[in-house]
Design a protein around this motif. Structure first.
Motif, PDB file in Angstrom:
ATOM      1  N   ASP A  86      50.023  32.558  83.373  1.00 14.13           N
ATOM      2  CA  ASP A  86      49.946  33.154  82.154  1.00 14.13           C
ATOM      3  C   ASP A  86      51.222  33.673  81.634  1.00 14.13           C
ATOM      4  O   ASP A  86      51.775  34.400  82.151  1.00 14.13           O
ATOM      5  N   LEU A  87      51.357  33.207  80.458  1.00  9.89           N
ATOM      6  CA  LEU A  87      52.605  33.912  79.919  1.00  9.89           C
ATOM      7  C   LEU A  87      52.738  35.360  79.215  1.00  9.89           C
ATOM      8  O   LEU A  87      53.517  35.658  78.911  1.00  9.89           O
ATOM      9  N   ASP A  88      51.384  35.820  79.438  1.00 10.21           N
ATOM     10  CA  ASP A  88      51.081  37.147  79.044  1.00 10.21           C
ATOM     11  C   ASP A  88      51.143  37.350  77.452  1.00 10.21           C
ATOM     12  O   ASP A  88      50.794  36.417  76.835  1.00 10.21           O
ATOM     13  N   ILE A  89      51.493  38.572  76.924  1.00  6.42           N
ATOM     14  CA  ILE A  89      51.313  38.821  75.645  1.00  6.42           C
ATOM     15  C   ILE A  89      52.711  38.433  74.666  1.00  6.42           C
ATOM     16  O   ILE A  89      53.580  38.803  75.127  1.00  6.42           O
ATOM     17  N   GLY A  90      52.206  38.082  73.521  1.00  8.43           N
ATOM     18  CA  GLY A  90      53.377  37.847  72.798  1.00  8.43           C
ATOM     19  C   GLY A  90      53.738  38.830  72.066  1.00  8.43           C
ATOM     20  O   GLY A  90      53.054  39.902  71.700  1.00  8.43           O
ATOM     21  N   ALA A  91      55.022  38.439  71.162  1.00  8.85           N
ATOM     22  CA  ALA A  91      55.377  39.872  70.478  1.00  8.85           C
ATOM     23  C   ALA A  91      54.635  40.043  69.142  1.00  8.85           C
ATOM     24  O   ALA A  91      54.569  41.402  68.630  1.00  8.85           O
ATOM     25  N   PHE A  92      53.834  39.254  68.608  1.00 12.01           N
ATOM     26  CA  PHE A  92      53.090  39.534  67.512  1.00 12.01           C
ATOM     27  C   PHE A  92      51.770  40.450  67.858  1.00 12.01           C
ATOM     28  O   PHE A  92      51.417  41.347  67.296  1.00 12.01           O
ATOM     29  N   GLU A  93      51.226  39.851  68.828  1.00 12.68           N
ATOM     30  CA  GLU A  93      49.981  40.578  69.615  1.00 12.68           C
ATOM     31  C   GLU A  93      50.340  42.037  69.904  1.00 12.68           C
ATOM     32  O   GLU A  93      49.585  43.072  69.705  1.00 12.68           O
ATOM     33  N   LEU A  94      51.475  42.226  70.600  1.00 16.07           N
ATOM     34  CA  LEU A  94      52.017  43.280  70.947  1.00 16.07           C
ATOM     35  C   LEU A  94      52.082  44.243  69.864  1.00 16.07           C
ATOM     36  O   LEU A  94      51.852  45.488  70.047  1.00 16.07           O
ATOM     37  N   THR A  95      52.729  43.800  68.696  1.00 15.68           N
ATOM     38  CA  THR A  95      53.146  44.637  67.842  1.00 15.68           C
ATOM     39  C   THR A  95      52.131  45.109  66.770  1.00 15.68           C
ATOM     40  O   THR A  95      51.984  46.103  66.534  1.00 15.68           O
ATOM     41  N   GLU A  96      51.125  44.280  66.861  1.00 16.60           N
ATOM     42  CA  GLU A  96      49.856  44.704  66.188  1.00 16.60           C
ATOM     43  C   GLU A  96      49.134  45.760  66.845  1.00 16.60           C
ATOM     44  O   GLU A  96      48.650  46.725  66.148  1.00 16.60           O
ATOM     45  N   ALA A  97      49.032  45.793  68.175  1.00 12.31           N
ATOM     46  CA  ALA A  97      48.620  46.937  69.152  1.00 12.31           C
ATOM     47  C   ALA A  97      49.400  48.052  68.772  1.00 12.31           C
ATOM     48  O   ALA A  97      48.845  48.996  68.506  1.00 12.31           O
ATOM     49  N   ARG A  98      50.840  48.054  68.613  1.00 12.04           N
ATOM     50  CA  ARG A  98      51.585  49.296  68.255  1.00 12.04           C
ATOM     51  C   ARG A  98      51.252  49.852  66.875  1.00 12.04           C
ATOM     52  O   ARG A  98      51.415  50.990  66.629  1.00 12.04           O
ATOM     53  N   VAL A  99      51.007  48.890  65.842  1.00 12.80           N
ATOM     54  CA  VAL A  99      50.641  49.584  64.577  1.00 12.80           C
ATOM     55  C   VAL A  99      49.529  50.540  64.862  1.00 12.80           C
ATOM     56  O   VAL A  99      49.404  51.338  64.042  1.00 12.80           O
ATOM     57  N   LEU A 100      48.247  50.053  65.423  1.00  7.79           N
ATOM     58  CA  LEU A 100      47.382  50.761  65.738  1.00  7.79           C
ATOM     59  C   LEU A 100      47.567  52.021  66.427  1.00  7.79           C
ATOM     60  O   LEU A 100      47.001  53.328  65.837  1.00  7.79           O
ATOM     61  N   PHE A 101      48.126  51.871  67.565  1.00  6.86           N
ATOM     62  CA  PHE A 101      48.377  53.292  68.441  1.00  6.86           C
ATOM     63  C   PHE A 101      49.288  54.159  67.762  1.00  6.86           C
ATOM     64  O   PHE A 101      49.354  55.366  67.970  1.00  6.86           O
ATOM     65  N   GLU A 102      50.569  53.675  67.430  1.00  2.59           N
ATOM     66  CA  GLU A 102      51.671  54.352  66.997  1.00  2.59           C
ATOM     67  C   GLU A 102      51.445  55.000  65.588  1.00  2.59           C
ATOM     68  O   GLU A 102      52.204  56.117  65.474  1.00  2.59           O
ATOM     69  N   GLY A 103      50.514  54.490  64.974  1.00  2.01           N
ATOM     70  CA  GLY A 103      50.500  55.028  63.458  1.00  2.01           C
ATOM     71  C   GLY A 103      49.470  56.199  63.828  1.00  2.01           C
ATOM     72  O   GLY A 103      50.134  57.383  63.107  1.00  2.01           O
ATOM     73  N   GLU A 104      48.592  56.312  64.509  1.00  2.00           N
ATOM     74  CA  GLU A 104      48.044  57.459  64.998  1.00  2.00           C
ATOM     75  C   GLU A 104      48.693  58.420  65.742  1.00  2.00           C
ATOM     76  O   GLU A 104      48.576  59.711  65.451  1.00  2.00           O
ATOM     77  N   ALA A 105      49.577  58.160  66.481  1.00  2.00           N
ATOM     78  CA  ALA A 105      50.372  58.976  67.487  1.00  2.00           C
ATOM     79  C   ALA A 105      51.210  59.674  66.283  1.00  2.00           C
ATOM     80  O   ALA A 105      51.615  60.829  66.486  1.00  2.00           O
ATOM     81  N   ALA A 106      51.759  58.836  65.529  1.00  2.00           N
ATOM     82  CA  ALA A 106      52.741  59.818  64.334  1.00  2.00           C
ATOM     83  C   ALA A 106      52.353  60.780  63.580  1.00  2.00           C
ATOM     84  O   ALA A 106      52.611  61.674  63.132  1.00  2.00           O
ATOM     85  N   ALA A 107      50.835  60.304  63.063  1.00  2.00           N
ATOM     86  CA  ALA A 107      50.053  61.210  62.467  1.00  2.00           C
ATOM     87  C   ALA A 107      49.787  62.705  63.217  1.00  2.00           C
ATOM     88  O   ALA A 107      50.058  63.789  62.593  1.00  2.00           O
ATOM     89  N   LEU A 108      49.431  62.419  64.520  1.00  2.00           N
ATOM     90  CA  LEU A 108      49.198  63.759  65.306  1.00  2.00           C
ATOM     91  C   LEU A 108      50.546  64.220  65.619  1.00  2.00           C
ATOM     92  O   LEU A 108      50.610  65.702  65.265  1.00  2.00           O
ATOM     93  N   ALA A 109      51.251  63.505  65.915  1.00  4.13           N
ATOM     94  CA  ALA A 109      52.849  64.292  66.102  1.00  4.13           C
ATOM     95  C   ALA A 109      53.252  65.313  64.820  1.00  4.13           C
ATOM     96  O   ALA A 109      54.020  66.264  65.078  1.00  4.13           O
ATOM     97  N   ALA A 110      52.993  64.674  63.587  1.00  6.51           N
ATOM     98  CA  ALA A 110      53.504  65.557  62.264  1.00  6.51           C
ATOM     99  C   ALA A 110      52.923  66.884  62.656  1.00  6.51           C
ATOM    100  O   ALA A 110      53.468  67.600  61.651  1.00  6.51           O
ATOM    101  N   THR A 111      51.675  67.018  63.184  1.00  5.72           N
ATOM    102  CA  THR A 111      50.957  68.451  63.121  1.00  5.72           C
ATOM    103  C   THR A 111      51.385  69.235  64.340  1.00  5.72           C
ATOM    104  O   THR A 111      51.266  70.454  64.355  1.00  5.72           O
ATOM    105  N   THR A 112      52.118  68.553  65.291  1.00  5.21           N
ATOM    106  CA  THR A 112      52.522  69.334  66.450  1.00  5.21           C
ATOM    107  C   THR A 112      53.941  69.347  66.869  1.00  5.21           C
ATOM    108  O   THR A 112      54.477  69.906  67.874  1.00  5.21           O
ATOM    109  N   ILE A 113      54.757  68.706  66.221  1.00  8.24           N
ATOM    110  CA  ILE A 113      56.098  68.466  66.570  1.00  8.24           C
ATOM    111  C   ILE A 113      56.825  69.848  66.447  1.00  8.24           C
ATOM    112  O   ILE A 113      56.742  70.622  65.570  1.00  8.24           O
ATOM    113  N   THR A 114      57.878  69.812  67.349  1.00  5.84           N
ATOM    114  CA  THR A 114      58.574  71.324  67.596  1.00  5.84           C
ATOM    115  C   THR A 114      60.165  70.929  66.846  1.00  5.84           C
ATOM    116  O   THR A 114      60.400  69.814  66.422  1.00  5.84           O
ATOM    117  N   GLU A 115      60.652  71.930  66.401  1.00  6.55           N
ATOM    118  CA  GLU A 115      62.158  71.881  65.995  1.00  6.55           C
ATOM    119  C   GLU A 115      62.918  71.219  66.941  1.00  6.55           C
ATOM    120  O   GLU A 115      63.686  70.273  66.547  1.00  6.55           O
TER     121      GLU A 115
END
Length: 253
Positions: A86-115
């Motif tokens: 199995d060649l495992d995960i391709g870059a398109f599939e991986l980046t699609e997952a990042r869109v979902l997870f990192e988008g929400e992480a950025a939204a949460l970080a905007a409310t908690t990030i420190t100087e």
């Protein structure tokens, strides 16, 4: 492909298995051109990125080869067995997952990030500029930038997920092969997009941070599509060959 078989495999693997089987049966003979990317996408009811991942996987296995300005062809001596690890995960599939997870992480970080964390992101962005200028490989500053945003959420589970997604970029042979191709044609982290994301975090605007992260990663997918076009890769190879020839000529003279 039956529904049971299809359900047990990732989409690109379904295409790999079907096309590989057709090559073994002789439906596609050595030297024969495969159907176009569009036709394969319609035949298997999948997206262009999925077909692109499948073709790259078959290329890694030595079953097909890309020919400049012409298409994908069965190699003159394709392996007898289509099956391979199995060649495992391709870059398109991986980046699609990042869109979902990192988008929400950025939204949460905007409310908690420190100087202090904002200052850290500024410093990492400077390093990213330097890495781009120096043509560094591995995109280490890019990884640190995104992981630092995850850390700003103050949620260890989110950090673990995003670190894992980034590490898959280097552990998956298919993903690594695709990213190497992208680097070959000059795809690098986009500084302006990271700057807009950082500005959204500074503004403590979760909606804007989510949008900037998602837009950034969707453009990564667009860049990968462009970079893995046969013509783009071949142009880069031709340019590299010209540069080597010129360098050798200068050394001789």
């Amino acid at each position: 492909m039956t529904r049971t078989t299809a359900g047990a495999r990732k989409l690109y693997q379904q295409v790999v298995a079907a096309v590989g089987a057709s090559i073994e049966r002789g439906q596609y003979k050595p030297g024969q051109r495969l159907p176009s990317e569009r036709d394969l996408a319609e035949e298997f009811s999948v997206s262009r990125p999925t077909v692109r991942e499948a073709m790259l996987a078959l290329e890694i296995r030595g079953m097909v080869e890309a020919r400049h300005g012409s298409g994908i062809y069965v190699t003159d001596t394709p392996p007898v067995e289509a099956a391979a690890p199995d060649l495992d995960i391709g870059a398109f599939e991986l980046t699609e997952a990042r869109v979902l997870f990192e988008g929400e992480a950025a939204a949460l970080a905007a409310t908690t990030i420190t100087e202090e964390q904002l200052v850290e992101l500024e410093a990492i962005l400077v390093e990213m500029v330097e890495e781009n200028a120096g043509d560094a490989k591995g995109e280490q500053a890019d990884r640190r930038f995104h992981v630092a945003i995850a850390e700003a959420t103050r949620n260890a589970a989110i950090v673990t997920v995003i670190e894992t997604l980034w590490d898959l970029r280097y552990r998956s042979p298919l993903c690594r092969h695709m990213l190497d191709r992208a680097r070959l044609v000059g795809v690098k982290p986009r500084i302006d997009e990271h700057r807009r994301l950082l500005d959204a975090l500074k503004a403590r605007d979760p909606q804007r941070a989510r949008k900037e992260m998602r837009d950034h990663l969707e453009r990564v997918i667009e860049g990968l599509l462009a970079a893995t076009e046969i013509e783009a890769v071949e142009r880069a190879r031709t340019e590299v060959a010209k540069q080597r020839t010129e360098y050798a000529r200068r050394r001789v003279t």
